[in-house]
Write an enzyme that holds these catalytic residues in place. Structure first.
Site, PDB file in Angstrom:
ATOM      1  N   THR A   1     -45.368   9.340  -6.675  1.00  0.00           N
ATOM      2  CA  THR A   1     -44.127   9.845  -6.074  1.00  0.00           C
ATOM      3  C   THR A   1     -42.965   9.075  -6.688  1.00  0.00           C
ATOM      4  O   THR A   1     -43.157   7.975  -7.210  1.00  0.00           O
ATOM      5  CB  THR A   1     -44.117   9.610  -4.553  1.00  0.00           C
ATOM      6  OG1 THR A   1     -44.211   8.200  -4.331  1.00  0.00           O
ATOM      7  CG2 THR A   1     -45.273  10.290  -3.865  1.00  0.00           C
TER       8      THR A   1
ATOM      9  N   TRP B   1     -29.325  14.702  16.369  1.00  0.00           N
ATOM     10  CA  TRP B   1     -29.448  14.726  14.925  1.00  0.00           C
ATOM     11  C   TRP B   1     -28.482  15.721  14.295  1.00  0.00           C
ATOM     12  O   TRP B   1     -28.349  16.841  14.757  1.00  0.00           O
ATOM     13  CB  TRP B   1     -30.862  15.139  14.518  1.00  0.00           C
ATOM     14  CG  TRP B   1     -31.861  14.057  14.694  1.00  0.00           C
ATOM     15  CD1 TRP B   1     -31.628  12.775  15.079  1.00  0.00           C
ATOM     16  CD2 TRP B   1     -33.258  14.183  14.489  1.00  0.00           C
ATOM     17  NE1 TRP B   1     -32.795  12.080  15.121  1.00  0.00           N
ATOM     18  CE2 TRP B   1     -33.809  12.920  14.762  1.00  0.00           C
ATOM     19  CE3 TRP B   1     -34.088  15.213  14.098  1.00  0.00           C
ATOM     20  CZ2 TRP B   1     -35.177  12.683  14.674  1.00  0.00           C
ATOM     21  CZ3 TRP B   1     -35.438  14.982  13.997  1.00  0.00           C
ATOM     22  CH2 TRP B   1     -35.977  13.717  14.281  1.00  0.00           C
TER      23      TRP B   1
ATOM     24  N   LYS C   1     -28.054  10.273  12.548  1.00  0.00           N
ATOM     25  CA  LYS C   1     -28.398  10.106  13.960  1.00  0.00           C
ATOM     26  C   LYS C   1     -27.136   9.742  14.733  1.00  0.00           C
ATOM     27  O   LYS C   1     -26.686   8.607  14.722  1.00  0.00           O
ATOM     28  CB  LYS C   1     -29.482   9.041  14.123  1.00  0.00           C
ATOM     29  CG  LYS C   1     -30.752   9.472  13.415  1.00  0.00           C
ATOM     30  CD  LYS C   1     -31.813   8.402  13.347  1.00  0.00           C
ATOM     31  CE  LYS C   1     -32.937   8.865  12.433  1.00  0.00           C
ATOM     32  NZ  LYS C   1     -32.689   8.675  10.987  1.00  0.00           N
TER      33      LYS C   1
ATOM     34  N   GLU D   1     -47.311  15.248  -3.220  1.00  0.00           N
ATOM     35  CA  GLU D   1     -48.536  15.215  -2.414  1.00  0.00           C
ATOM     36  C   GLU D   1     -49.109  16.609  -2.158  1.00  0.00           C
ATOM     37  O   GLU D   1     -50.245  16.754  -1.709  1.00  0.00           O
ATOM     38  CB  GLU D   1     -48.243  14.573  -1.034  1.00  0.00           C
ATOM     39  CG  GLU D   1     -47.903  13.097  -1.070  1.00  0.00           C
ATOM     40  CD  GLU D   1     -46.416  12.815  -1.333  1.00  0.00           C
ATOM     41  OE1 GLU D   1     -45.733  13.653  -1.955  1.00  0.00           O
ATOM     42  OE2 GLU D   1     -45.946  11.741  -0.928  1.00  0.00           O
TER      43      GLU D   1
HETATM   44  P1  ADP Z   1     -39.612  12.257  -3.836  1.00  0.00           P
HETATM   45  O1  ADP Z   1     -40.141  12.101  -2.440  1.00  0.00           O
HETATM   46  O2  ADP Z   1     -39.599  10.984  -4.540  1.00  0.00           O
HETATM   47  O3  ADP Z   1     -38.320  13.034  -3.920  1.00  0.00           O
HETATM   48  P2  ADP Z   1     -41.097  14.637  -4.395  1.00  0.00           P
HETATM   49  O4  ADP Z   1     -40.604  15.321  -5.580  1.00  0.00           O
HETATM   50  O5  ADP Z   1     -42.527  14.680  -4.106  1.00  0.00           O
HETATM   51  O6  ADP Z   1     -40.681  13.150  -4.579  1.00  0.00           O
HETATM   52  O7  ADP Z   1     -40.243  15.150  -3.192  1.00  0.00           O
HETATM   53  C1  ADP Z   1     -40.702  15.868  -2.093  1.00  0.00           C
HETATM   54  C2  ADP Z   1     -39.579  16.048  -1.136  1.00  0.00           C
HETATM   55  O8  ADP Z   1     -38.521  16.813  -1.736  1.00  0.00           O
HETATM   56  C3  ADP Z   1     -39.916  16.825   0.106  1.00  0.00           C
HETATM   57  O9  ADP Z   1     -40.551  16.005   1.047  1.00  0.00           O
HETATM   58  C4  ADP Z   1     -38.553  17.300   0.563  1.00  0.00           C
HETATM   59  O10 ADP Z   1     -37.853  16.304   1.272  1.00  0.00           O
HETATM   60  C5  ADP Z   1     -37.835  17.546  -0.727  1.00  0.00           C
HETATM   61  N1  ADP Z   1     -37.877  18.971  -1.057  1.00  0.00           N
HETATM   62  C6  ADP Z   1     -38.712  19.607  -1.882  1.00  0.00           C
HETATM   63  N2  ADP Z   1     -38.435  20.932  -1.932  1.00  0.00           N
HETATM   64  C7  ADP Z   1     -37.392  21.143  -1.107  1.00  0.00           C
HETATM   65  C8  ADP Z   1     -36.643  22.292  -0.710  1.00  0.00           C
HETATM   66  N3  ADP Z   1     -36.878  23.507  -1.196  1.00  0.00           N
HETATM   67  N4  ADP Z   1     -35.647  22.093   0.182  1.00  0.00           N
HETATM   68  C9  ADP Z   1     -35.374  20.881   0.682  1.00  0.00           C
HETATM   69  N5  ADP Z   1     -36.026  19.773   0.349  1.00  0.00           N
HETATM   70  C10 ADP Z   1     -37.031  19.892  -0.535  1.00  0.00           C
END
Ligand code: ADP
Length: 544
Positions: free
Chosen positions: A187, A446, A441, A330
């Site tokens: 990640t 929220w 918050k 993940e």
């Molecule tokens: P990182 O956590 O380092 O950014 P990832 O690329 O695995 O790595 O990111 C996953 C996260 O990206 C998700 O948990 C979410 O918060 C955000 N995310 C992914 N796709 C979307 C989307 N379409 N809209 C909003 N948030 C998104």
């Protein structure tokens, strides 16, 4: 009674052999600094088999980690398949991580070899002495001079093409266990060290199929796919595998991800599917003006929330709204896709735009639930009640690789806790409210930073906007809007607030607006709220 069907392992060589035997004349195009290269799948398959021979010659262990430090290119696609097809584990390194994070993940994954593009070798070279398990560095010559001296003892440097020229093509060994590791990706580590996700052959094959479902991205043979999303970021969202499995042409953008260069590729290569994070499309949209984009049929976008204004901008200018998808490293990553149900297709355009701004419906194979964090019970499916988004399915991680932090990310019944806050409506559409750590918050309530950003970015003079919570003596936190104004435009704090007033609840209105030159981005092009929070941690909000 048992079913009487074959127990046929789902493995990556099966994807490979489709491109090799059925679609040998289809193309992989790569835009390199030295010019555009074109290869057929037949040539690519032969080179990939020889690369398998190279891994044997280098003495990489049977399940050794084969790391890549590379842009999206044909050669990266060779590595994508040669490593898992020989039973080894591909480890894609994010070349925009901080140096100490690269060191951490190379050592944590115990990489034995790193294949590095010459154009980014300068980033890796100073770190060589920090790697504890790497024995070989293979430089992929994609143009430009580079000094490969000063290599620590015990490490050898090779030239990719020289190794390939000497090697013979190999037959893939049988991979009997579909649950064998095929690849891994860490990640991006916005908090703490990155965490390792290990994909299996089975999870990859199933995820590839999912990318080909008509109701997800629907990759098919006739496509010409431009994965702008890096192959080091969550498997390029499955597009590299799906391209190979379906026989679609792949248009690899190489190192130049600038908007003019991407717009040119989209037009000249008659791209049908172009996938990238929202910040990419914010830059590319103006560059598409006046270009022939008629081949485009789908623009998958995710990684962070797709602003409604951006999707609508594409619909108006290009004739195609953005297709939003949600996922994580993940989750392989495709988990939900925002396709409009046929029963909702007659809604007014404004409502359809709202629906497209949601993260959509889970794709077949993924189960999701939204859970009240206090009670642990599923929230009402009313599009209002919020809770933590959790996911389960055959391409969702069940744990991290050798990581004590795993426990906090998975529930007792084995679901992934995403750290995202969401609602779910009666039709099943998931709307991401925020990341747990980004939500503002305010007095126990929220405020969704994502929703505020969406509204601010609808202002015609706003290029980008990010909202963060800053400390407030009475309310704990209040929203601060960080706004980037479009070049040549002027905008005041009051104009932003007046624009927002009819659009959001009064108590959601940001307490202040600051104008910045650019929203800082993470290694994969998302807004970096962490950097903004650091920068504005002492910002004094005006008192009402
Ligand atoms: P990182 O956590 O380092 O950014 P990832 O690329 O695995 O790595 O990111 C996953 C996260 O990206 C998700 O948990 C979410 O918060 C955000 N995310 C992914 N796709 C979307 C989307 N379409 N809209 C909003 N948030 C998104």
């Amino acid at each position: 009674m048992q079913g009487l069907m074959q127990d046929f392992p789902l493995t990556i060589p099966h994807l490979f052999s489709r491109a090799e035997t059925l679609f040998g004349d289809k193309q992989i195009v790569t835009a390199l600094p030295t010019g555009v290269t074109r290869t057929t799948y037949a040539e690519w398959a032969e080179r990939t088999r020889r690369l398998g021979g190279v891994l044997d010659t280098l003495g990489i262990s049977a399940d050794g980690r084969v790391a890549t430090f590379s842009w999206n290119t044909q050669r990266h696609l060779e590595l994508y398949f040669a490593a898992p097809c020989t039973g080894r584990v591909l480890h894609t390194l994010n070349l925009r991580l901080f140096p100490e994070q690269v060191t951490y993940i190379v050592n944590h994954a115990e990489d034995e070899v790193i294949f590095v593009d010459k154009t980014v070798a300068g980033l890796l070279w100073p770190l060589l002495s920090t790697f504890t398990t790497v024995r070989h560095i293979v430089v992929v010559n994609d143009g430009g001079p580079f000094d490969t001296s000063e290599v620590p003892e015990g490490m050898e440097v090779h030239d990719y093409e020289a190794l390939l020229a000497e090697a013979s093509p190999v037959q893939w060994p049988a991979i009997d266990d579909e649950n064998r590791a095929a690849s891994m990706c860490y990640t991006s580590g916005t908090t703490g060290n990155p965490k390792g996700v290990v994909y299996s052959h089975r999870s990859t094959v199933l995820h590839t199929m999912a990318a080909m479902f008509a109701d997800s991205v629907g990759i098919c043979e006739a496509d010409r796919i431009l994965p702008v999303v890096p192959m080091f970021h969550a498997n390029a969202w499955g597009l590299a595998h799906a391209g190979v499995a379906s026989g679609a042409d792949l248009i690899m953008p190489g190192p130049d991800l600038s908007p003019p260069s991407l717009a040119k590729l989209i037009e000249e290569e008659r791209v049908t599917v172009a996938a990238g994070v929202p910040t990419i499309w914010m830059g590319v949209l103006p560059e598409l003006a006046g270009r022939d984009t008629s081949a485009l049929r789908i623009i998958p976008c995710g990684g962070s929330a797709v602003p409604k204004a951006l999707s609508e901008g594409f619909r108006e200018q290009v004739g195609l709204p953005i297709l939003q998808a949600w996922g994580m490293t993940e989750t392989s990553p495709v988990a939900t896709v925002s396709k409009i149900k046929s029963t909702l297709a007659d809604l007014p355009e404004e409502k359809l735009a709202d629906l497209r701004a949601t993260q959509g419906l889970p794709v077949l194979g993924v189960e999701i639930r939204v859970v009240d964090q206090a009670t642990g019970e599923p929230v009402k499916r009313d599009g209002i009640d919020r809770g933590e988004l959790q996911a389960a399915g055959p391409w969702i991680a069940r744990t991290y690789y050798n990581d004590e932090r795993s426990d906090e990310s998975f529930t007792a019944d084995g679901w992934l806790r995403t750290g995202d806050v969401a609602t779910i409506d009666a039709e099943g559409y998931v709307r991401l409210v925020d990341r747990t750590k980004d939500v503002v918050k305010s007095g126990g309530e929220w405020i969704s930073s994502v929703e505020l950003e969406n509204e601010i970015m609808a202002h015609p003079k706003v290029a980008e906007a990010a909202v963060i919570g800053v400390a407030h003596p009475k309310w704990q936190e209040r929203p601060l809007a960080c706004v980037v104004v479009k070049p040549g435009e002027e905008l005041t704090r009051d104009e932003v607030l007046e624009f927002l007033e009819p659009r959001v609840a009064k108590w959601w209105l940001p307490d202040d607006v600051v104008f910045i030159d650019e929203v800082p981005k993470t290694s994969v092009g998302k807004f970096s709220k962490k950097d903004l929070r650091d920068r504005f941690k002492d910002h004094v909000l005006p008192t009402a």
